[in-house]
Scaffold this motif. Structure first.
Motif, PDB file in Angstrom:
ATOM      1  N   SER A 204     -66.166 -30.894  -3.672  1.00 53.15           N
ATOM      2  CA  SER A 204     -65.245 -30.590  -4.767  1.00 53.15           C
ATOM      3  C   SER A 204     -65.685 -29.329  -5.504  1.00 53.15           C
ATOM      4  O   SER A 204     -64.842 -28.535  -5.953  1.00 53.15           O
ATOM      5  CB  SER A 204     -65.167 -31.771  -5.738  1.00 53.15           C
ATOM      6  OG  SER A 204     -64.592 -32.903  -5.109  1.00 53.15           O
ATOM      7  N   ALA A 205     -66.995 -29.131  -5.611  1.00 50.92           N
ATOM      8  CA  ALA A 205     -67.503 -27.907  -6.237  1.00 50.92           C
ATOM      9  C   ALA A 205     -67.150 -26.687  -5.383  1.00 50.92           C
ATOM     10  O   ALA A 205     -66.807 -25.613  -5.916  1.00 50.92           O
ATOM     11  CB  ALA A 205     -69.010 -28.003  -6.430  1.00 50.92           C
ATOM     12  N   VAL A 206     -67.227 -26.835  -4.046  1.00 46.33           N
ATOM     13  CA  VAL A 206     -66.843 -25.747  -3.149  1.00 46.33           C
ATOM     14  C   VAL A 206     -65.377 -25.382  -3.357  1.00 46.33           C
ATOM     15  O   VAL A 206     -65.018 -24.208  -3.525  1.00 46.33           O
ATOM     16  CB  VAL A 206     -67.090 -26.147  -1.672  1.00 46.33           C
ATOM     17  CG1 VAL A 206     -66.493 -25.098  -0.722  1.00 46.33           C
ATOM     18  CG2 VAL A 206     -68.582 -26.308  -1.403  1.00 46.33           C
ATOM     19  N   VAL A 207     -64.508 -26.388  -3.378  1.00 46.00           N
ATOM     20  CA  VAL A 207     -63.077 -26.148  -3.564  1.00 46.00           C
ATOM     21  C   VAL A 207     -62.803 -25.559  -4.943  1.00 46.00           C
ATOM     22  O   VAL A 207     -61.974 -24.653  -5.093  1.00 46.00           O
ATOM     23  CB  VAL A 207     -62.284 -27.460  -3.362  1.00 46.00           C
ATOM     24  CG1 VAL A 207     -60.813 -27.275  -3.742  1.00 46.00           C
ATOM     25  CG2 VAL A 207     -62.391 -27.924  -1.924  1.00 46.00           C
ATOM     26  N   GLY A 208     -63.506 -26.055  -5.958  1.00 49.60           N
ATOM     27  CA  GLY A 208     -63.319 -25.520  -7.303  1.00 49.60           C
ATOM     28  C   GLY A 208     -63.647 -24.045  -7.395  1.00 49.60           C
ATOM     29  O   GLY A 208     -62.910 -23.264  -8.017  1.00 49.60           O
ATOM     30  N   LEU A 209     -64.727 -23.640  -6.754  1.00 49.77           N
ATOM     31  CA  LEU A 209     -65.097 -22.219  -6.768  1.00 49.77           C
ATOM     32  C   LEU A 209     -64.094 -21.383  -5.965  1.00 49.77           C
ATOM     33  O   LEU A 209     -63.737 -20.272  -6.376  1.00 49.77           O
ATOM     34  CB  LEU A 209     -66.503 -22.043  -6.202  1.00 49.77           C
ATOM     35  CG  LEU A 209     -67.650 -22.352  -7.168  1.00 49.77           C
ATOM     36  CD1 LEU A 209     -68.997 -22.221  -6.455  1.00 49.77           C
ATOM     37  CD2 LEU A 209     -67.610 -21.418  -8.375  1.00 49.77           C
ATOM     38  N   LEU A 210     -63.644 -21.909  -4.825  1.00 55.99           N
ATOM     39  CA  LEU A 210     -62.635 -21.193  -4.045  1.00 55.99           C
ATOM     40  C   LEU A 210     -61.340 -21.023  -4.854  1.00 55.99           C
ATOM     41  O   LEU A 210     -60.678 -19.982  -4.780  1.00 55.99           O
ATOM     42  CB  LEU A 210     -62.338 -21.931  -2.741  1.00 55.99           C
ATOM     43  CG  LEU A 210     -63.431 -21.880  -1.663  1.00 55.99           C
ATOM     44  CD1 LEU A 210     -63.072 -22.782  -0.488  1.00 55.99           C
ATOM     45  CD2 LEU A 210     -63.646 -20.448  -1.175  1.00 55.99           C
ATOM     46  N   TRP A 211     -60.991 -22.038  -5.631  1.00 51.61           N
ATOM     47  CA  TRP A 211     -59.796 -21.950  -6.490  1.00 51.61           C
ATOM     48  C   TRP A 211     -59.990 -20.897  -7.585  1.00 51.61           C
ATOM     49  O   TRP A 211     -59.103 -20.089  -7.852  1.00 51.61           O
ATOM     50  CB  TRP A 211     -59.512 -23.317  -7.095  1.00 51.61           C
ATOM     51  CG  TRP A 211     -58.348 -23.320  -8.042  1.00 51.61           C
ATOM     52  CD1 TRP A 211     -57.025 -23.272  -7.722  1.00 51.61           C
ATOM     53  CD2 TRP A 211     -58.422 -23.361  -9.469  1.00 51.61           C
ATOM     54  NE1 TRP A 211     -56.252 -23.289  -8.866  1.00 51.61           N
ATOM     55  CE2 TRP A 211     -57.080 -23.340  -9.947  1.00 51.61           C
ATOM     56  CE3 TRP A 211     -59.472 -23.426 -10.384  1.00 51.61           C
ATOM     57  CZ2 TRP A 211     -56.787 -23.377 -11.311  1.00 51.61           C
ATOM     58  CZ3 TRP A 211     -59.179 -23.463 -11.730  1.00 51.61           C
ATOM     59  CH2 TRP A 211     -57.856 -23.435 -12.191  1.00 51.61           C
ATOM     60  N   LEU A 212     -61.167 -20.908  -8.214  1.00 50.68           N
ATOM     61  CA  LEU A 212     -61.447 -19.926  -9.266  1.00 50.68           C
ATOM     62  C   LEU A 212     -61.445 -18.501  -8.716  1.00 50.68           C
ATOM     63  O   LEU A 212     -61.059 -17.554  -9.422  1.00 50.68           O
ATOM     64  CB  LEU A 212     -62.798 -20.226  -9.918  1.00 50.68           C
ATOM     65  CG  LEU A 212     -62.859 -21.463 -10.817  1.00 50.68           C
ATOM     66  CD1 LEU A 212     -64.292 -21.733 -11.253  1.00 50.68           C
ATOM     67  CD2 LEU A 212     -61.954 -21.280 -12.033  1.00 50.68           C
ATOM     68  N   LEU A 213     -61.867 -18.351  -7.467  1.00 51.07           N
ATOM     69  CA  LEU A 213     -61.903 -17.031  -6.835  1.00 51.07           C
ATOM     70  C   LEU A 213     -60.548 -16.638  -6.239  1.00 51.07           C
ATOM     71  O   LEU A 213     -60.432 -15.566  -5.631  1.00 51.07           O
ATOM     72  CB  LEU A 213     -62.973 -17.012  -5.739  1.00 51.07           C
ATOM     73  CG  LEU A 213     -64.426 -17.138  -6.233  1.00 51.07           C
ATOM     74  CD1 LEU A 213     -65.381 -17.355  -5.063  1.00 51.07           C
ATOM     75  CD2 LEU A 213     -64.835 -15.898  -7.028  1.00 51.07           C
ATOM     76  N   GLY A 214     -59.539 -17.482  -6.402  1.00 50.04           N
ATOM     77  CA  GLY A 214     -58.199 -17.167  -5.929  1.00 50.04           C
ATOM     78  C   GLY A 214     -57.988 -17.363  -4.449  1.00 50.04           C
ATOM     79  O   GLY A 214     -57.022 -16.828  -3.886  1.00 50.04           O
ATOM     80  N   SER A 215     -58.849 -18.145  -3.797  1.00 49.89           N
ATOM     81  CA  SER A 215     -58.731 -18.334  -2.352  1.00 49.89           C
ATOM     82  C   SER A 215     -58.053 -19.653  -1.994  1.00 49.89           C
ATOM     83  O   SER A 215     -57.368 -19.732  -0.975  1.00 49.89           O
ATOM     84  CB  SER A 215     -60.111 -18.270  -1.696  1.00 49.89           C
ATOM     85  OG  SER A 215     -60.022 -18.481  -0.300  1.00 49.89           O
ATOM     86  N   TYR A 216     -58.225 -20.694  -2.800  1.00 44.97           N
ATOM     87  CA  TYR A 216     -57.649 -22.014  -2.505  1.00 44.97           C
ATOM     88  C   TYR A 216     -56.406 -22.217  -3.359  1.00 44.97           C
ATOM     89  O   TYR A 216     -56.427 -21.995  -4.580  1.00 44.97           O
ATOM     90  CB  TYR A 216     -58.672 -23.117  -2.798  1.00 44.97           C
ATOM     91  CG  TYR A 216     -58.145 -24.517  -2.549  1.00 44.97           C
ATOM     92  CD1 TYR A 216     -58.067 -25.025  -1.267  1.00 44.97           C
ATOM     93  CD2 TYR A 216     -57.725 -25.319  -3.611  1.00 44.97           C
ATOM     94  CE1 TYR A 216     -57.586 -26.310  -1.027  1.00 44.97           C
ATOM     95  CE2 TYR A 216     -57.249 -26.602  -3.390  1.00 44.97           C
ATOM     96  CZ  TYR A 216     -57.180 -27.087  -2.093  1.00 44.97           C
ATOM     97  OH  TYR A 216     -56.700 -28.357  -1.870  1.00 44.97           O
ATOM     98  N   HIS A 217     -55.316 -22.658  -2.716  1.00 43.45           N
ATOM     99  CA  HIS A 217     -54.044 -22.839  -3.413  1.00 43.45           C
ATOM    100  C   HIS A 217     -53.459 -24.207  -3.069  1.00 43.45           C
ATOM    101  O   HIS A 217     -53.380 -24.574  -1.895  1.00 43.45           O
ATOM    102  CB  HIS A 217     -53.043 -21.750  -3.003  1.00 43.45           C
ATOM    103  CG  HIS A 217     -53.625 -20.366  -2.977  1.00 43.45           C
ATOM    104  ND1 HIS A 217     -53.778 -19.599  -4.105  1.00 43.45           N
ATOM    105  CD2 HIS A 217     -54.117 -19.631  -1.937  1.00 43.45           C
ATOM    106  CE1 HIS A 217     -54.323 -18.435  -3.780  1.00 43.45           C
ATOM    107  NE2 HIS A 217     -54.541 -18.434  -2.461  1.00 43.45           N
ATOM    108  N   VAL A 218     -53.052 -24.949  -4.088  1.00 40.76           N
ATOM    109  CA  VAL A 218     -52.385 -26.231  -3.895  1.00 40.76           C
ATOM    110  C   VAL A 218     -50.883 -25.983  -3.862  1.00 40.76           C
ATOM    111  O   VAL A 218     -50.301 -25.476  -4.827  1.00 40.76           O
ATOM    112  CB  VAL A 218     -52.735 -27.226  -5.010  1.00 40.76           C
ATOM    113  CG1 VAL A 218     -51.952 -28.526  -4.823  1.00 40.76           C
ATOM    114  CG2 VAL A 218     -54.234 -27.512  -5.018  1.00 40.76           C
ATOM    115  N   LEU A 219     -50.244 -26.351  -2.763  1.00 41.61           N
ATOM    116  CA  LEU A 219     -48.811 -26.117  -2.587  1.00 41.61           C
ATOM    117  C   LEU A 219     -47.984 -27.346  -2.938  1.00 41.61           C
ATOM    118  O   LEU A 219     -46.771 -27.246  -3.145  1.00 41.61           O
ATOM    119  CB  LEU A 219     -48.529 -25.713  -1.139  1.00 41.61           C
ATOM    120  CG  LEU A 219     -49.336 -24.518  -0.606  1.00 41.61           C
ATOM    121  CD1 LEU A 219     -48.987 -24.258   0.851  1.00 41.61           C
ATOM    122  CD2 LEU A 219     -49.095 -23.284  -1.455  1.00 41.61           C
TER     123      LEU A 219
END
Length: 300
Positions: free
Chosen positions: A114-129
């Motif tokens: 979850s920390a990995v996904v959180g950082l990817l989201w903060l960096l603009g790489s992970y997007h929830v559709l």
């Protein structure tokens, strides 16, 4: 440094031929591999006779077939190795440790990914559709979570790391098991040399150190299973290149070194960095507690 953590030592009264052909680390690794292969063929024949691998089989039956072929041979072969050859208790798989080490590792795996996904989201790489409440999650949990978690930890940490450590010491066992773990994923969909190196460093080293510190396979199994379940079933990210039908419908953008590309977030530098930080923490704990086992020639 103490070698008291070693689970098995060759009986002092064993004949010379048994020391080499039965009790040596190499002989026991080969014995486990051959036994697992034979049991794997038998398991595959059984599930095929039940029709679970046919094209008409449903997703759940196919998942149960994969689980039987993946999990049972490794578990039974390991029990035979420990009970028939090493003749000791299965302390590293003691059921009493499931509520503590197992659930602790599972919680740690959920938090870590979850920390990995959180950082990817903060960096603009992970997007929830969106969300997918009808996701076919049970087959994924059975195969990628429970099956892979138990079978791969038995093979890599229970056999390869533990047995290699008895002869070569913790340092070499750590390196050998990590390289093997990374190489074992090279044939996965979307795999590259980078993804295999990332798997070796972030997961191979982390899980081996976790076993070194706790001496329980349940901790490794819990973290491994939770990592895969969180990655695929919860966040909808491919698990080691395998498509996942997750509760969240997601996408990743940016360069492959950041997003992980087709292989999934495991090939991201974010996962590599966070897992490496955890490995460093475990390394410090192991060093301070003097848990590293020296090679056999130094122990003598």
């Amino acid at each position: 440094m103490s070698a008291a953590a070693i689970a098995f030592s060759t009986p002092p009264d064993a004949p010379r031929w048994q020391r080499w052909l039965v009790f040596s680390p190499g002989a026991r690794i080969v014995f486990f591999a051959v036994t697992m292969a034979i049991l794997g063929f038998a398991a595959h024949a059984v599930v095929a006779s039940l029709g679970w691998t046919a094209k008409t089989a449903g997703p759940l039956h196919f998942a149960l077939a994969l689980l039987a072929v993946e999990l049972l041979p490794a578990l039974i072969a390991y029990a035979i190795l420990v009970k028939a050859i090493e003749r000791r208790r299965l302390r590293e798989l003691a059921l009493r440790d499931v509520p503590t080490f197992g659930l602790g590792g599972f919680a740690g795996g959920l938090i870590l990914f979850s920390a990995v996904v959180g950082l990817l989201w903060l960096l603009g790489s992970y997007h929830v559709l969106g969300t997918n409440p009808h996701a076919d999650w049970l087959p994924q949990v059975l195969v990628a979570g429970i099956g892979a978690g138990i079978a791969e930890e038995i093979i890599t940490r229970g056999v390869l790391f533990r047995v290699a450590e008895e002869g070569l010491g913790s340092g070499w066992a750590l390196l050998i098991s990590a390289v093997f773990f990374g190489a074992a994923h090279i044939a996965n969909p979307g795999a590259t040399l980078w993804s295999s190196a990332a798997i070796a460093i972030e997961a191979g080293i982390l899980l081996a150190l976790l076993y070194l510190v706790t001496r329980s396979l349940w901790t490794c199994i819990g973290l491994h299973a939770a990592w895969n379940i969180a990655q695929g079933t919860i966040y909808g990210i491919p698990v080691s290149g395998t498509h996942a039908d997750g509760w969240l419908v997601s996408s990743r953008s940016g360069p492959d070194w950041l997003s992980g590309g087709a292989f999934g977030a495991e090939a991201s530098v974010v996962a590599l960095a966070l897992c490496s930080l955890c490995s460093v923490a475990l390394l410090v704990v192991a060093w301070r507690r003097r848990l590293f086992v020296p090679p056999c020639w130094r122990r003598r």
